[in-house]
Design an enzyme around this catalytic site. Sequence first.
Site, mmCIF file in Angstrom:
data_model
loop_
_atom_site.group_PDB
_atom_site.id
_atom_site.type_symbol
_atom_site.label_atom_id
_atom_site.label_comp_id
_atom_site.label_asym_id
_atom_site.label_seq_id
_atom_site.Cartn_x
_atom_site.Cartn_y
_atom_site.Cartn_z
ATOM 1 N N THR A 20 0.831 -1.207 0.000
ATOM 2 C CA THR A 20 0.000 0.000 0.000
ATOM 3 C C THR A 20 0.868 1.261 0.000
ATOM 4 O OG1 THR A 20 -1.427 1.283 1.479
ATOM 5 C CG2 THR A 20 -0.092 -0.363 2.520
ATOM 6 N N ASP A 21 0.297 2.353 -0.484
ATOM 7 C CA ASP A 21 1.011 3.635 -0.409
ATOM 8 C C ASP A 21 1.071 4.172 1.022
ATOM 9 O OD1 ASP A 21 -1.676 4.307 -0.134
ATOM 10 O OD2 ASP A 21 -1.661 5.895 -1.645
ATOM 11 N N GLU A 22 0.272 3.558 1.933
ATOM 12 C CA GLU A 22 0.232 4.079 3.310
ATOM 13 C C GLU A 22 1.559 3.879 4.029
ATOM 14 O OE1 GLU A 22 -3.447 3.273 5.387
ATOM 15 O OE2 GLU A 22 -4.533 3.050 3.506
ATOM 16 N N TYR A 45 -1.757 -0.667 10.949
ATOM 17 C CA TYR A 45 -1.873 -1.328 9.639
ATOM 18 C C TYR A 45 -0.677 -0.994 8.750
ATOM 19 C CZ TYR A 45 -3.247 -1.792 4.719
ATOM 20 O OH TYR A 45 -3.247 -2.076 3.374
ATOM 21 N N LYS A 82 2.383 -3.362 7.248
ATOM 22 C CA LYS A 82 2.656 -3.524 5.801
ATOM 23 C C LYS A 82 4.088 -3.083 5.491
ATOM 24 C CE LYS A 82 0.238 -4.694 2.915
ATOM 25 N NZ LYS A 82 -0.127 -6.040 2.391
ATOM 26 N N ARG A 96 -10.613 9.805 13.164
ATOM 27 C CA ARG A 96 -9.778 8.617 13.397
ATOM 28 C C ARG A 96 -8.498 9.042 14.121
ATOM 29 N NH1 ARG A 96 -8.134 5.628 7.940
ATOM 30 N NH2 ARG A 96 -10.044 4.428 8.267
ATOM 31 N N GLY A 155 -4.748 9.491 14.749
ATOM 32 C CA GLY A 155 -3.575 9.504 13.864
ATOM 33 C C GLY A 155 -3.927 9.554 12.389
ATOM 34 N N HIS A 156 -5.068 10.134 12.057
ATOM 35 C CA HIS A 156 -5.611 10.105 10.696
ATOM 36 C C HIS A 156 -4.660 10.761 9.682
ATOM 37 C CE1 HIS A 156 -9.634 10.719 8.299
ATOM 38 N NE2 HIS A 156 -8.742 10.030 7.628
#
Length: 363
Positions: free
Chosen positions: A137-139, A162, A166, A294, A296-297
């Site tokens: 993921t780009d996250e 999450y 990753k 959320r 730490g959004h």
Amino acid sequence: MSTLGTIVVTGGAGFIGSAVVRHVIGATDATVVNVDSLTYAGNLESLADVSDDSRYRFERVDICDFEAVRDVFRRHRPDAVLHLAAESHVDRSIDGPSVFVRTNIVGTYTLLDVSRAYWDDLEPAARSRFRFHHVSTDEVYGSLPAEGLFTEDTPYHPNSPYSASKASSDHLVRAWHQTYGLPVLITNCSNNYGPYQFPEKLIPVIILNAIAGKPLPIYGTGDNVRDWLYVDDHAAALHLVLTHGAAGETYNIGGHVERTNLDVVRSICSLLDELCPDSPFRPHASLISFVTDRLGHDKRYAIDASKIQRELDWKPSETFESGLRKTVGWYLNERVWWERVLSGAYRQMVGESSNGETGQRAV
Ligand code: NAD
Ligand code: TYD
């Protein structure tokens, strides 16, 4: 390498995995072995279109189970692994990070370990053809300010449990290449949307709540930005990278579709106003409800996809407008699929009662 005999797809009963399985069965000659433990996110009903195909096989296996994964490799002799199995939802990772560490980190390690032993024993030609493709993921890159894009060289800066899990798995995959020479590929993709997405992610939550006349929860002020890609465009890109990507390389995948969450929700509401002229909930935008943000959004994600475009000649075929119209239309037409998810009935296919974990996470 342009053709593959057998591909092990992990997580093939999930949202993106099922699109990959449908793509590979529908558009290539390869055989797919779907390795999936069927967590709450795994739904064999998403594979109804291909499950009778003679090139499709299903193995209910947990990727953390070394012996079971090794047995799958022994029996199916894959030419490649396309690894999508993961815990994938940020909000769940905030509520309960432990399963994210287990599946995303230990599970990826286990697959790498089995793959390396298997690859070591292959004949030279098969050894040089083999690929381990890790879907990420780009996250992992963290959050962007108002300007700039994530490239393959952006330093990792994951912020949620999450994305940290990753990022860890990306590092393990890279290390197995550097240390053992395992021919790996890594792709980092932006937010996906489309048919068969589990109603915990923004777009299906909003569509299904709007159809039911329920509040449409927008975290914070709705000005967080995501970069959206239609799931079938991602599936096609994954197969392209698997068959034509250079071993050891990373490719970012994205649609250059930046939208604020509020824009996305408003677009869904307009489509529903148009497609459901008799709905008592028109205008659907009146259902919008701002809720607690959320933790730490991340503010903004945006992908620079020029490498995959330049080197592999890939570009998405859907615009956000065409993809969102297809998606909303799909949810309107495929009520049985999502009603069985919301009621929990889809779990009966895997021999579990329907009163366990069901469609929507309580918010
Ligand atoms: P999903 O949650 O819809 O599906 C995950 C699948 O993995 C399910 O079928 C589940 O049963 C299976 N699974 C979970 N734990 C397992 C285990 N221990 N053993 C075997 N199977 C297991 O996820 P998705 O949205 O389809 O995402 C697929 C992959 O793509 C993930 O690796 C995710 O990180 C990545 N990704 C997702 C997005 C997105 O927008 N959804 C964007 C970029 C990358
Ligand atoms: P999500 O679909 O969970 O994907 P990710 O967190 O991996 O980007 O969320 C997309 C964006 O929408 C994110 O900024 C959080 C926000 N969001 C809401 O505003 N309301 C919701 O009900 C959900 C699920 C997400």
